[in-house]
Design a protein around this motif. Structure first.
Motif, PDB file in Angstrom:
ATOM      1  N   THR A 199      -1.769   4.407  -3.175  1.00  0.00           N
ATOM      2  CA  THR A 199      -0.786   5.471  -2.930  1.00  0.00           C
ATOM      3  C   THR A 199       0.137   5.696  -4.131  1.00  0.00           C
ATOM      4  O   THR A 199       1.053   6.497  -4.049  1.00  0.00           O
ATOM      5  CB  THR A 199       0.063   5.182  -1.670  1.00  0.00           C
ATOM      6  N   HIS A 200      -0.092   4.972  -5.236  1.00  0.00           N
ATOM      7  CA  HIS A 200       0.644   5.270  -6.471  1.00  0.00           C
ATOM      8  C   HIS A 200       0.103   6.576  -7.060  1.00  0.00           C
ATOM      9  O   HIS A 200      -1.098   6.818  -6.985  1.00  0.00           O
ATOM     10  CB  HIS A 200       0.439   4.181  -7.536  1.00  0.00           C
TER      11      HIS A 200
ATOM     12  N   ASP B  57       1.293   1.903   3.687  1.00  0.00           N
ATOM     13  CA  ASP B  57       2.332   2.457   2.816  1.00  0.00           C
ATOM     14  C   ASP B  57       2.733   1.537   1.658  1.00  0.00           C
ATOM     15  O   ASP B  57       3.626   1.864   0.879  1.00  0.00           O
ATOM     16  CB  ASP B  57       3.554   2.950   3.612  1.00  0.00           C
ATOM     17  N   THR B  58       2.049   0.400   1.538  1.00  0.00           N
ATOM     18  CA  THR B  58       2.268  -0.401   0.332  1.00  0.00           C
ATOM     19  C   THR B  58       1.012  -0.437  -0.544  1.00  0.00           C
ATOM     20  O   THR B  58       0.952  -1.156  -1.545  1.00  0.00           O
ATOM     21  CB  THR B  58       2.646  -1.857   0.695  1.00  0.00           C
ATOM     22  N   SER B  59       0.015   0.351  -0.164  1.00  0.00           N
ATOM     23  CA  SER B  59      -1.264   0.307  -0.867  1.00  0.00           C
ATOM     24  C   SER B  59      -1.158   0.803  -2.316  1.00  0.00           C
ATOM     25  O   SER B  59      -0.500   1.801  -2.603  1.00  0.00           O
ATOM     26  CB  SER B  59      -2.279   1.169  -0.111  1.00  0.00           C
ATOM     27  N   ARG B  60      -1.841   0.115  -3.229  1.00  0.00           N
ATOM     28  CA  ARG B  60      -1.902   0.523  -4.638  1.00  0.00           C
ATOM     29  C   ARG B  60      -2.465   1.932  -4.766  1.00  0.00           C
ATOM     30  O   ARG B  60      -2.105   2.687  -5.675  1.00  0.00           O
ATOM     31  CB  ARG B  60      -2.767  -0.484  -5.426  1.00  0.00           C
TER      32      ARG B  60
ATOM     33  N   GLY C 135       4.923   3.456  -7.905  1.00  0.00           N
ATOM     34  CA  GLY C 135       5.245   2.781  -6.655  1.00  0.00           C
ATOM     35  C   GLY C 135       4.491   3.390  -5.482  1.00  0.00           C
ATOM     36  O   GLY C 135       3.931   4.485  -5.592  1.00  0.00           O
ATOM     37  N   PRO C 136       4.463   2.673  -4.346  1.00  0.00           N
ATOM     38  CA  PRO C 136       3.684   3.120  -3.191  1.00  0.00           C
ATOM     39  C   PRO C 136       4.456   4.093  -2.284  1.00  0.00           C
ATOM     40  O   PRO C 136       5.676   4.214  -2.393  1.00  0.00           O
ATOM     41  CB  PRO C 136       3.424   1.818  -2.445  1.00  0.00           C
ATOM     42  N   GLY C 137       3.720   4.697  -1.372  1.00  0.00           N
ATOM     43  CA  GLY C 137       4.321   5.501  -0.306  1.00  0.00           C
ATOM     44  C   GLY C 137       5.175   6.653  -0.810  1.00  0.00           C
ATOM     45  O   GLY C 137       4.975   7.159  -1.910  1.00  0.00           O
TER      46      GLY C 137
END
Ligand code: BES
Ligand code: ZN
Length: 632
Positions: free
Chosen positions: A388-389, A383-386, A475-477
Motif C-alpha cells: 500500500t506504499h 492497512d500496514t501492507s508494504r 508509508g502504508p494505508g
C-alpha cells in the motif's frame, strides 16, 4: 570507477555513498548525478548506461494464418562507453539472424527465459556500431498479441489483431530495450491483408490502403510500453480537426456519438496543463476481449467497447487516457516501482478534466466512488501492507502486480491533499511547470520529491509537515491528511439505499435524474448489507428496474455481484453471456471472485470459465487462472 559503478547493485552503491561523506565533491558529484539520472530498472535486462537504443525501424508482415508477425527490427544505438555488446529484452521471439550497419552478420545469444521477463538478447557489436538489425518472428502465443477470430469481432466477418505492450510485453513482439526509462523514436512498415487496416501509436492514415501496406512514423521519443499495433476491419469518423474515432463499421457511428465530447476534453486538458504535444488524438474502439478499459498509446488511445453505454456516462475513461498524453507519455515513470507517477497524476488530471466539463457535482460522484474502492482495496491488502506504499517494491514480481488502486487512487488523493494544502492556483502553476520542464523525460519518485521540495515547498517547514509526503509515498494505508470527499448527488443514492435496506419497496424508490454513478453507489451499498436482503428483494429490484438486462457494463458488473451474493439465479444466464462476451479484467475479476466464494458458485465459475477462457487475452487469463483455480 565509472564502468565499475554500473555493475554495483543500487543498494550497495547507496551504502558506499553513505560511507564516504566526501564523495559529493568535484567530479564525483557529477558522477553521482549521472547515476541518479538512470534509475535502475529491475524489469529489463538492458544496460542503457553503456549502450542504449535511440530509434527503431520496424518492418513486419502480419499473418493471421500463422498468428505471427514476421520481419525485422532495426535499432539505432548509442554506444556510450564503447562496449562490445548490447543487451536487448526478448520473450518468445524466434530470432533468425542479426546484422550490423556494415551489413555483416553478427553473433547473438539468447539467455535462458525467466517468467514474465523473458530472455536477455545479447548482440555482439563494435565500439563504433550505430545500428543492429534483428530478423525475427513472433510466437503464436506472444503475450502482447491477441489474434481474434471473426466471431470475436462486431462485424463477424474479418479477423482482428491488437497489441498490449504495457507493462513488459513489448518484448514479446519486438526485440528492444523494454524499460520505461528508455525513449526512442520509430518508423514502421506493416503489411497486412488488404481488406484490413493497420494502425499504430504513430501518425496514421484514416482510410485503407489499396495494397495492405502501411507506413508509420513516430517522430517524438516514446518508451517501449507505448508501442502499439492494431489490424482489423476499421473505419474512421472525424470529431474535430485533430481528433476522431476508429472502430469496426457496425460500431463506428455509435462510438462517434458516445465520444462526441472528446474535442472539449482536449481543449479543457490544454487549458489546465499546457498544449497537447502529439498532433492528433484519436481513439480506437477494440473488440470486447481487450483486457483493459483503455491504453494510452500515443496519438491513438485503445479502448474497450464496454464504455459505449449509449448515454456517454462512462467517458471519464477517455479523459483518463487523454490525460496520459501529459502524465505518462510526456513525463514518464522511470521504472514500474514509480508507477504511481503515471497513474496517480493521470487520475488527478482526469478528474480535473471531468470537473471542467461536467461540473463539480459530477466529478465528486466519480471521486467518492473511487475513494470507496480505494478503502476497500486497502482493507483487503491490510492497512500496514508494504503493497500500500505509493513507491512500490516489485523486486521478484511481475509489474502487473503493481496495477492496483494504490498507484491510481492513493496516488490521486495524495495530489489532491497537496492541492488542498496550497490552494488550486499555486498547485496548478506547479503542475504546469512540472509537465513543461520534464516533458520528454523520465521521472522517478526521488526526483519528484526533490522537484516538490524546490518548486513548491521551498523550505517552508510547516508546509512540508502538512503535506507529509514521506507518509504517503513510503508509508502504508491512508495518511491522516487524506481528503474527505462528500457528494451531494450520491447522498440521494445513500438515502435510497437506506430506505430500501430498511424495507421500502423497490418501486417506491425515486430514481428520477439518476446517472450510472447513482446506481453504482446504490448497488454497492445494497451489496454491503447483504445479510439483510434476500433473493426476493433482489428480484424485486430487478422487476422494478430490469437491471439484469442493463446495457451498461459498470452497472451489470455491480448487479451480477449482488445477484451472486443473494443467490438470485435469474440473472445468471445474462451474467454468463457477459462473462463470455467481455474480456475486461476489471469486470471479470470481481464477478469470478464472488462466484468462487461458495461451492455452487465455484462450480458455475469453473464451467463458465472453461467456455470463456479461449476468448480471453493472456493478461486476463493470468489473473483469472489463479482466481478460478484453473486446472487445479
Ligand atoms: N495504462 C493503463 C493500463 C495499464 C496499466 C495496462 C498497467 C497495463 C499495465 C491505462 O491508462 C489505465 O489506467 N486503464 C484503466 C482505465 C482507467 C480509467 C482507470 C483500465 O484499463 O481500467
Ligand atoms: Zn492509466
Amino acid at each position: 570507477m565509472k564502468i565499475l559503478k554500473q555493475y554495483i547493485p543500487l543498494f550497495v552503491a547507496g551504502i558506499l555513498a553513505a560511507c564516504s561523506p566526501n564523495s559529493q565533491q568535484g567530479s564525483d558529484e557529477q558522477e553521482q548525478k549521472d547515476e541518479q539520472m538512470t534509475s535502475h530498472d529491475i524489469h529489463s535486462y538492458s544496460h542503457p548506461a553503456e549502450a542504449v537504443i535511440t530509434h527503431l525501424n520496424l518492418d513486419l508482415t502480419v499473418s493471421f494464418e500463422n498468428k505471427t508477425l514476421e520481419g525485422s527490427a532495426e535499432l539505432d544505438i548509442e554506444n556510450k562507453t564503447g562496449v562490445n555488446e548490447i543487451i536487448l529484452d526478448s520473450r518468445d521471439l524466434n530470432i533468425t539472424k542479426v546484422i550490423l550497419d556494415n551489413g555483416e552478420e553478427t553473433t547473438f545469444n539468447i539467455a535462458e527465459p525467466q517468467p514474465y521477463l523473458g530472455s536477455a538478447l545479447t548482440i555482439a557489436i563494435k565500439p563504433n556500431t550505430k545500428k543492429v538489425k534483428v530478423f525475427y518472428s513472433t510466437s503464436p502465443n506472444a503475450a502482447a498479441l491477441q489474434w481474434l477470430s471473426p466471431e470475436q469481432t462486431a462485424g463477424k466477418k474479418q479477423p482482428f489483431l491488437f497489441t498490449q505492450s504495457q507493462a513488459v510485453l513489448a518484448r514479446t513482439w519486438i526485440p528492444l530495450q523494454d524499460s520505461p526509462g528508455i525513449k526512442f523514436t520509430y518508423n514502421a512498415t506493416v503489411r497486412c491483408p488488404k481488406e484490413l487496416m493497420a494502425l499504430m501509436s504513430a501518425e496514421n492514415q484514416t482510410s485503407r490502403s489499396k495494397d495492405g501496406i502501411y507506413h508509420f512514423s513516430m517522430p517524438q521519443p516514446i518508451p517501449s510500453y507505448l508501442m502499439a499495433l492494431a489490424v482489423g476491419d476499421l473505419e474512421f469518423r472525424e470529431l474535430s480537426d485533430n481528433s476522431g474515432v476508429f472502430a469496426e463499421p457496425t460500431l463506428v457511428e455509435k462510438a462517434a456519438w458516445e465520444f462526441a465530447e472528446m474535442p472539449q476534453m482536449i481543449s479543457s486538458a490544454e487549458e489546465l496543463y499546457g498544449p497537447y504535444a502529439w498532433g492528433r488524438y484519436d481513439v480506437l474502439v477494440l473488440p470486447p476481449s481487450f483486457p483493459f478499459g483503455g491504453m494510452e498509446n500515443p496519438r491513438i488511445t485503445f479502448a474497450t467497447p464496454t464504455i459505449i453505454a449509449g448515454d456517454r456516462s462512462l467517458v471519464a475513461l477517455i479523459a483518463h487516457e487523454l490525460a496520459h498524453s501529459w502524465s505518462g507519455n510526456l513525463v514518464t515513470n522511470a521504472t514500474w516501482n514509480d508507477f504511481w507517477l503515471n497513474e496517480g497524476f493521470t487520475v488527478y488530471f482526469e478528474t480535473r478534466i471531468m470537473e471542467k466539463i461536467y461540473g463539480k457535482n459530477y466529478a465528486d460522484m466519480l471521486t467518492l466512488l473511487s475513494l470507496m474502492d480505494l478503502k476497500e482495496t486497502i482493507t483487503e491488502m491490510g492497512d500496514t501492507s508494504r503493497d500500500t506504499h505509493l513507491y512500490l517494491d516489485l523486486e521478484g514480481k511481475d509489474p502487473d502486480d503493481g496495477v492496483t488502486d494504490i498507484a491510481y487512487e492513493k496516488g490521486r488523493f495524495f495530489l489532491t491533499s497537496i492541492e488542498n494544502a496550497v490552494g488550486r492556483e499555486r498547485w496548478d502553476q506547479f503542475l504546469n511547470k512540472y509537465f513543461t520542464s520534464n516533458a520528454w523525460r523520465t521521472m522517478d519518485t526521488k526526483t519528484f520529491i526533490e522537484y516538490l521540495e524546490t518548486e513548491l515547498i521551498k523550505g517552508d517547514k510547516e508546509l512540508r509537515n502538512t503535506i507529509n509526503y514521506e507518509a504517503w509515498i513510503y508509508g502504508p494505508g491512508l495518511p491522516s491528511n487524506c481528503p474527505v470527499i462528500t457528494s451531494s448527488e450520491l447522498e440521494k443514492a445513500e438515502a435510497a439505499s437506506q430506505a430500501f435496506i430498511g424495507g421500502a419497496t423497490a418501486s417506491s424508490i425515486d430514481t428520477s435524474g439518476w446517472t450510472t454513478h447513482h446506481w453504482l453507489y446504490f448497488l454497492r451499498k445494497a451489496g454491503e448489507s447483504a445479510q439483510t436482503i434476500t433473493t426476493e428483494r433482489v428480484a424485486e429490484l430487478d422487476k422494478a428496474f430490469d437491471l439484469t438486462n442493463s446495457g451498461n457494463s459498470e452497472i451489470q458488473c455491480e448487479w451480477y455481484q449482488l445477484a451472486i451474493l443473494n443467490n438470485y439465479e435469474k440473472a445468471y444466464p445474462a451474467m454468463e453471456s457477459f462473462l463470455i462476451h467481455v474480456g475486461r479484467r476489471k469486470f471479470l475479476k470481481p464477478i469470478y471472485t464472488a462466484l468462487m466464494k461458495t461451492p455452487e458458485g465455484s462450480k458455475l465459475a469453473t464451467s463458465i470459465y472453461a467456455k470463456a477462457r479461449p476468448g480471453y487475452h493472456t493478461v486476463s487469463i493470468q489473473t483469472l487462472d489463479a482466481i478460478t483455480k484453473y486446472g487445479k
